[in-house]
Enzyme design. Structure first.
Site, PDB file in Angstrom:
ATOM      1  N   THR A 104       0.829  -1.214   0.000  1.00 56.34           N
ATOM      2  CA  THR A 104       0.000   0.000   0.000  1.00 56.34           C
ATOM      3  C   THR A 104       0.862   1.263   0.000  1.00 56.34           C
ATOM      4  OG1 THR A 104      -0.119   0.217   2.401  1.00 56.34           O
ATOM      5  CG2 THR A 104      -1.750  -1.232   1.379  1.00 56.34           C
ATOM      6  N   CYS A 105       0.197   2.414  -0.235  1.00 59.74           N
ATOM      7  CA  CYS A 105       0.893   3.697  -0.315  1.00 59.74           C
ATOM      8  C   CYS A 105       1.052   4.327   1.061  1.00 59.74           C
ATOM      9  CB  CYS A 105       0.128   4.648  -1.219  1.00 59.74           C
ATOM     10  SG  CYS A 105       0.309   4.184  -2.918  1.00 59.74           S
ATOM     11  N   ASP A 106       1.334   3.531   2.074  1.00 59.83           N
ATOM     12  CA  ASP A 106       1.495   4.058   3.417  1.00 59.83           C
ATOM     13  C   ASP A 106       2.806   3.501   3.974  1.00 59.83           C
ATOM     14  OD1 ASP A 106       1.362   4.851   6.018  1.00 59.83           O
ATOM     15  OD2 ASP A 106      -0.611   3.984   6.429  1.00 59.83           O
ATOM     16  N   ASN A 121      -6.594   0.541   0.199  1.00 61.26           N
ATOM     17  CA  ASN A 121      -5.931   0.849  -1.071  1.00 61.26           C
ATOM     18  C   ASN A 121      -6.446  -0.036  -2.221  1.00 61.26           C
ATOM     19  OD1 ASN A 121      -2.397   1.889  -1.212  1.00 61.26           O
ATOM     20  ND2 ASN A 121      -4.267   2.929  -1.676  1.00 61.26           N
TER      21      ASN A 121
END
Ligand code: PLP
Length: 385
Positions: free
Chosen positions: A334-336, A373
């Site tokens: 994910t983009c975290d 996401n």
């Protein structure tokens, strides 16, 4: 250096499953589940095991455990129905007698709507405060009660005593209060905290339960059920104490502290499923950041590795390839940046497309996976069903 811990054939099997089904893939071995149930039963012959469904609520796991004779601890109406699915084909009369033997609703806090849904089944439910008692009286008057008491959770990996359990000093009053309103308290329960490596917690909890039961009996209310909860430790590493040692201590205390005719139940969650699942995940990206190799996987902490966050657990990653081990970082998809599996994993040099696996990931993992996401939970594959 050789890093492999499971046999080559088992490894080939994992790889084959991943190639056939794609990744991430969560592989559940039902023979392991049956084996864990047998180990539990043999070590604690006086105890009926109520599998805590929240550890892994996959319906096939529930079915496998149902078929070997297990009962179930549920904590929501949907979990109740996953278990009930197996019971509903029984004749009506048998079904009703059966329900307490098969299900305990062990969430001390229940929505009013849930109490309405549960009431027709005349369930066994836990409570630990006076407000909940009033709710049960008004909305599920056919329920049988189990009072959950607060016990020491020292040294358990996951602590529960801050949120649940009546203070032992209030316990007898809560029992008397229930009988006054016309409800029946059938049992006393506790939970020593999950992955309990301090057996003293159990010993103190049994002592507390025994004295509450004695006092309750002296005031005219005999308690029939002792529910010792979960917490049974899984051998994630060599520091974990032996379950068999715990079982021996428990058996001694059962005989010493409780009447012969008491019904004893337990709610093992982790113990039944932790070692029964393996995850296979793929490297989808690779970079060098500040001199350290970083691997990006197709599974992470919002998904099967959620136990890193919620369960305070770690899942060592292993490669199918051999090679000199180097410290690297491993991230989820994910983009975290919070989606970090490890900043200090030891793996050989690997490439995009290579597979990794994590063992002992069956409990509190996929059960708390999200769709964050847009990435769905891992695909589940069953073996030895
Ligand atoms: C989570 C839970 C369990 C299972 O605990 P484990 O440590 O996984 O064995 C049992 N009982 C209750 C009430 C729970 O909340």
């Amino acid at each position: 250096m050789k890093q492999l811990t499971i046999e080559e054939t088992a490894l080939d099997n994992l790889k084959e499953i991943a190639e056939k089904n794609g990744t991430p893939v969560f592989i559940i071995d039902h023979e392991k589940i049956r084996q864990n149930y047998r180990i539990f039963l043999e070590a604690l012959p006086r105890v009926q095991a109520y599998f805590a469904v929240k550890a892994n609520s996959n319906p096939e796991i529930v079915k496998t455990l149902y078929n070997v004779g297990a009962s179930f601890d549920v904590a929501s109406f949907p979990e109740f129905m996953v278990v009930y699915e197996n019971i509903k084909s029984l004749p009506e009369k048998e079904r009703q007698d059966f329900i307490w033997d098969k299900i305990i609703y062990a969430n001390t806090i229940k929505r009013i709507e849930t109490l309405h849904e549960l009431d027709p089944y005349k369930p066994l439910v836990t409570y630990d405060n006076i407000e909940e008692l009033k709710k049960i009286k008004d909305h599920a008057p056919h329920a049988g009660l189990v009072l959950r008491i607060r016990v020491p959770n020292t040294g358990s990996m996951v602590e529960l005593s801050s949120k649940f359990g009546a203070h032992p000093g209030e316990a007898v009053d809560l029992i008397i209060e229930a009988f006054k309103t016309g409800l029946v308290v059938e049992g006393i329960s506790f939970h020593v905290g999950s992955q309990c490596n301090n057996f003293e917690n159990y010993m103190q909890a049994l002592q507390l339960s025994a004295s509450i039961m004695k006092e309750s009996e002296s005031r005219g209310h005999k308690i029939k059920i002792l529910d010792i909860g979960g917490g049974f430790p899984v051998k994630y590493n060599s520091k974990v104490k032996s379950f068999r040692t715990l079982a021996r201590k428990l058996n001694t205390e059962f005989d010493r502290l409780f009447p012969k005719d008491i019904e004893i139940l337990a709610e093992p969650g982790r113990f039944m499923v932790a070692n029964a699942a393996t995850l296979v995940t793929k490297i989808i990206g690779k970079a060098v950041r500040d001199g350290k190799t970083c691997y990006y996987l197709d599974d992470g902490v919002y998904h099967t590795f959620s136990g890193i966050v919620f369960d305070h657990c770690t899942y060592p990653l292993k490669a199918f390839k051999e090679g000199e081990l180097k410290v690297c970082a491993v991230f989820g998809p994910t983009c975290d940046a919070f989606d970090t599996i490890s900043v200090a994993e030891e793996l050989p040099e690997l490439e995009i497309g290579d597979l990794l696996y994590a063992e002992n990931i069956g409990a509190y993992s996929i059960a708390s996976s999200t769709y964050f996401n847009g990435f769905p939970p891992a695909k589940v594959v069953h073996i030895n069903k």
